[in-house]
Design an enzyme around this catalytic site. Structure first.
Site, PDB file in Angstrom:
ATOM      1  N   GLY A   1      53.446 -11.953 107.736  1.00  0.00           N
ATOM      2  CA  GLY A   1      53.972 -10.983 108.712  1.00  0.00           C
ATOM      3  C   GLY A   1      52.835 -10.378 109.526  1.00  0.00           C
ATOM      4  O   GLY A   1      52.880 -10.326 110.765  1.00  0.00           O
ATOM      5  N   HIS A   2      51.773  -9.950 108.822  1.00  0.00           N
ATOM      6  CA  HIS A   2      50.600  -9.415 109.524  1.00  0.00           C
ATOM      7  C   HIS A   2      49.955 -10.505 110.386  1.00  0.00           C
ATOM      8  O   HIS A   2      49.563 -10.261 111.530  1.00  0.00           O
ATOM      9  CB  HIS A   2      49.552  -8.916 108.524  1.00  0.00           C
ATOM     10  CG  HIS A   2      50.008  -7.804 107.622  1.00  0.00           C
ATOM     11  ND1 HIS A   2      50.169  -7.960 106.267  1.00  0.00           N
ATOM     12  CD2 HIS A   2      50.325  -6.512 107.889  1.00  0.00           C
ATOM     13  CE1 HIS A   2      50.555  -6.818 105.732  1.00  0.00           C
ATOM     14  NE2 HIS A   2      50.664  -5.918 106.691  1.00  0.00           N
TER      15      HIS A   2
ATOM     16  N   TYR B   1      46.211  -6.045 102.404  1.00  0.00           N
ATOM     17  CA  TYR B   1      46.977  -6.947 101.546  1.00  0.00           C
ATOM     18  C   TYR B   1      47.840  -7.836 102.440  1.00  0.00           C
ATOM     19  O   TYR B   1      49.050  -7.885 102.341  1.00  0.00           O
ATOM     20  CB  TYR B   1      47.818  -6.166 100.528  1.00  0.00           C
ATOM     21  CG  TYR B   1      48.052  -6.971  99.250  1.00  0.00           C
ATOM     22  CD1 TYR B   1      46.992  -7.230  98.389  1.00  0.00           C
ATOM     23  CD2 TYR B   1      49.295  -7.478  98.940  1.00  0.00           C
ATOM     24  CE1 TYR B   1      47.178  -7.978  97.235  1.00  0.00           C
ATOM     25  CE2 TYR B   1      49.503  -8.237  97.783  1.00  0.00           C
ATOM     26  CZ  TYR B   1      48.438  -8.476  96.940  1.00  0.00           C
ATOM     27  OH  TYR B   1      48.634  -9.220  95.801  1.00  0.00           O
TER      28      TYR B   1
ATOM     29  N   GLN C   1      50.305   9.357 105.296  1.00  0.00           N
ATOM     30  CA  GLN C   1      51.687   8.899 105.436  1.00  0.00           C
ATOM     31  C   GLN C   1      52.373   8.657 104.094  1.00  0.00           C
ATOM     32  O   GLN C   1      53.491   8.154 104.049  1.00  0.00           O
ATOM     33  CB  GLN C   1      51.764   7.661 106.332  1.00  0.00           C
ATOM     34  CG  GLN C   1      51.172   6.399 105.744  1.00  0.00           C
ATOM     35  CD  GLN C   1      51.089   5.292 106.788  1.00  0.00           C
ATOM     36  OE1 GLN C   1      50.405   5.404 107.796  1.00  0.00           O
ATOM     37  NE2 GLN C   1      51.813   4.206 106.564  1.00  0.00           N
TER      38      GLN C   1
ATOM     39  N   GLN D   1      59.108   3.126 112.959  1.00  0.00           N
ATOM     40  CA  GLN D   1      57.697   3.354 113.304  1.00  0.00           C
ATOM     41  C   GLN D   1      57.418   2.878 114.729  1.00  0.00           C
ATOM     42  O   GLN D   1      56.763   3.582 115.510  1.00  0.00           O
ATOM     43  CB  GLN D   1      56.827   2.598 112.307  1.00  0.00           C
ATOM     44  CG  GLN D   1      55.382   2.459 112.703  1.00  0.00           C
ATOM     45  CD  GLN D   1      54.548   1.889 111.579  1.00  0.00           C
ATOM     46  OE1 GLN D   1      54.220   2.593 110.653  1.00  0.00           O
ATOM     47  NE2 GLN D   1      54.204   0.607 111.649  1.00  0.00           N
TER      48      GLN D   1
ATOM     49  N   SER E   1      53.775  -6.130 101.815  1.00  0.00           N
ATOM     50  CA  SER E   1      52.724  -6.027 100.789  1.00  0.00           C
ATOM     51  C   SER E   1      53.342  -5.524  99.486  1.00  0.00           C
ATOM     52  O   SER E   1      52.885  -5.858  98.399  1.00  0.00           O
ATOM     53  CB  SER E   1      51.634  -5.057 101.246  1.00  0.00           C
ATOM     54  OG  SER E   1      51.152  -5.449 102.514  1.00  0.00           O
TER      55      SER E   1
ATOM     56  N   LYS F   1      59.708  -5.007 111.673  1.00  0.00           N
ATOM     57  CA  LYS F   1      60.078  -4.717 110.281  1.00  0.00           C
ATOM     58  C   LYS F   1      60.128  -3.204 110.082  1.00  0.00           C
ATOM     59  O   LYS F   1      61.015  -2.682 109.418  1.00  0.00           O
ATOM     60  CB  LYS F   1      59.046  -5.373 109.368  1.00  0.00           C
ATOM     61  CG  LYS F   1      58.929  -4.770 108.007  1.00  0.00           C
ATOM     62  CD  LYS F   1      59.591  -5.637 106.997  1.00  0.00           C
ATOM     63  CE  LYS F   1      59.674  -5.018 105.631  1.00  0.00           C
ATOM     64  NZ  LYS F   1      58.482  -4.313 105.211  1.00  0.00           N
TER      65      LYS F   1
HETATM   66  P1  AMP Z   1      51.585  -2.380 106.927  1.00  0.00           P
HETATM   67  O1  AMP Z   1      50.330  -3.054 106.480  1.00  0.00           O
HETATM   68  O2  AMP Z   1      52.721  -2.526 105.980  1.00  0.00           O
HETATM   69  O3  AMP Z   1      51.342  -0.958 107.380  1.00  0.00           O
HETATM   70  O4  AMP Z   1      52.050  -3.156 108.231  1.00  0.00           O
HETATM   71  C1  AMP Z   1      51.195  -3.339 109.329  1.00  0.00           C
HETATM   72  C2  AMP Z   1      51.975  -3.936 110.461  1.00  0.00           C
HETATM   73  O5  AMP Z   1      52.551  -5.173 110.047  1.00  0.00           O
HETATM   74  C3  AMP Z   1      53.150  -3.044 110.911  1.00  0.00           C
HETATM   75  O6  AMP Z   1      53.239  -3.074 112.327  1.00  0.00           O
HETATM   76  C4  AMP Z   1      54.333  -3.712 110.261  1.00  0.00           C
HETATM   77  O7  AMP Z   1      55.545  -3.491 110.960  1.00  0.00           O
HETATM   78  C5  AMP Z   1      53.928  -5.161 110.333  1.00  0.00           C
HETATM   79  N1  AMP Z   1      54.664  -5.966 109.342  1.00  0.00           N
HETATM   80  C6  AMP Z   1      54.796  -5.715 108.024  1.00  0.00           C
HETATM   81  N2  AMP Z   1      55.605  -6.632 107.449  1.00  0.00           N
HETATM   82  C7  AMP Z   1      55.998  -7.473 108.439  1.00  0.00           C
HETATM   83  C8  AMP Z   1      56.843  -8.624 108.489  1.00  0.00           C
HETATM   84  N3  AMP Z   1      57.460  -9.091 107.416  1.00  0.00           N
HETATM   85  N4  AMP Z   1      57.027  -9.217 109.688  1.00  0.00           N
HETATM   86  C9  AMP Z   1      56.421  -8.753 110.801  1.00  0.00           C
HETATM   87  N5  AMP Z   1      55.603  -7.675 110.824  1.00  0.00           N
HETATM   88  C10 AMP Z   1      55.396  -7.042 109.666  1.00  0.00           C
END
Ligand code: AMP
Length: 283
Positions: free
Chosen positions: A36-37, A32, A61, A153, A186, A149
């Site tokens: 950020g991703h 999703y 998790q 982690q 997401s 963010k």
């Molecule tokens: P997730 O899909 O939420 O597990 O996130 C995957 C990666 O994207 C992780 O390393 C998060 O820290 C990073 N991430 C999520 N949201 C952001 C954001 N707003 N800005 C930068 N990195 C992000």
């Protein structure tokens, strides 16, 4: 862009790249995708010859009352964004390929998970540690990019690299925000229009803390009280934590004299959001 759906296909792909002396940069996600991703993909793209994105909603998790079953998904859009960002390969494993029947191993860190989100999500970081270790073993990256963010982690992954002697460079990407300051996530997709307004209180409260610190306030408790009452002034907010802590150990600090991590988690309705800021009181 190659799409690999099993861990053996993915591993073979990576081994072939290694034989060709190509380097691999890796960005793990739960899909999703948002900007950020994409920013992590863009950061990683120039660092290596190839760029691998994984999309895997990791059941290990999620706690029993969390949003595993409702986690948003849009693979078509994810693949389009990945292509645009120059991804070389996408890994889309099935849950039973990553966790076959009779899977037994756990990875537990001793103190980093005891703070911040780990308090209300007790198994979360064990689940992160095991899946990231497995993904690293399957994908064989030289570099992996994680977002600040999820600061806790990131620290846990860095510790894991040291403890397990894994030779993978961990690169951090800054927090990408919506125009009004809300950190992209997401989970923002769960928010109603009115909850979306309340969600802004996280970022605004970080700015409030910055202002108080700039005016000379050094007592975490005094700032936390003001942030909490600010956030609680918005409908449907329930504070999980606000913490001023050491950016390395994540232990609470009792005075803001050196650079600190200010981290917060707030539930807006049923949606749990997190945000953070590194604050240097000398600046
Ligand atoms: P997730 O899909 O939420 O597990 O996130 C995957 C990666 O994207 C992780 O390393 C998060 O820290 C990073 N991430 C999520 N949201 C952001 C954001 N707003 N800005 C930068 N990195 C992000």
């Amino acid at each position: 862009m190659d799409i690999l759906k099993t861990k053996s296909e993915m591993h073979e792909w990576s081994k072939t790249r290694k034989k060709e002396s190509k380097t691999i940069c890796f960005v793990p996600t739960m899909g999703y995708l948002h900007q950020g991703h994409v920013s992590l993909l863009e950061k990683g793209r120039p660092l290596c010859d190839t760029l691998v994105l994984s999309i895997f909603v990791n059941p290990a998790q999620f706690g029993p009352n969390e949003d595993l079953d409702s986690y948003p998904s849009n693979i078509e859009n994810d693949l389009a964004l990945a292509r645009k960002a120059g991804v070389t390969a996408v890994f889309l494993p099935r849950k039973d390929d990553i966790y076959p029947e009779n899977f037994q191993t756990e990875i537990k860190l001793q103190s980093l998970p005891d703070h911040l989100c780990g308090k209300s999500r007790p198994i979360h970081f064990d689940g992160v540690a095991i899946v990231v270790t497995k993904l690293f073993n399957i994908i064989l990256p030289d570099i992996a990019v994680f977002g600040q963010k999820d600061y806790q982690q990131l620290q846990i992954i860095r510790q894991l690299m040291l403890d397990l002697d894994l030779d993978i460079e961990i690169v951090a990407g800054e927090i990408i925000r919506e125009k009004d300051g809300l950190a992209m996530s997401s989970r923002n997709a769960y928010l109603s229009e009115s909850q979306r307004v309340s969600a802004r209180s996280l970022f605004k409260s970080l700015n409030l803390a910055r202002e108080l610190i700039a005016r000379g306030e050094t007592r975490p408790g005094a700032i936390i009280r003001q942030m909490a009452s600010f956030i609680q002034g918005f409908p449907e907010t329930a504070l999980d934590y606000i913490s001023f802590c050491d950016p390395q150990t994540l232990e609470d600090v009792d005075s803001i004299k050196h650079p600190v991590l200010l981290a917060i988690a707030v539930k807006i309705g049923k949606t749990r959001l997190i945000d953070n800021a590194l604050i240097d009181p000398s600046q």
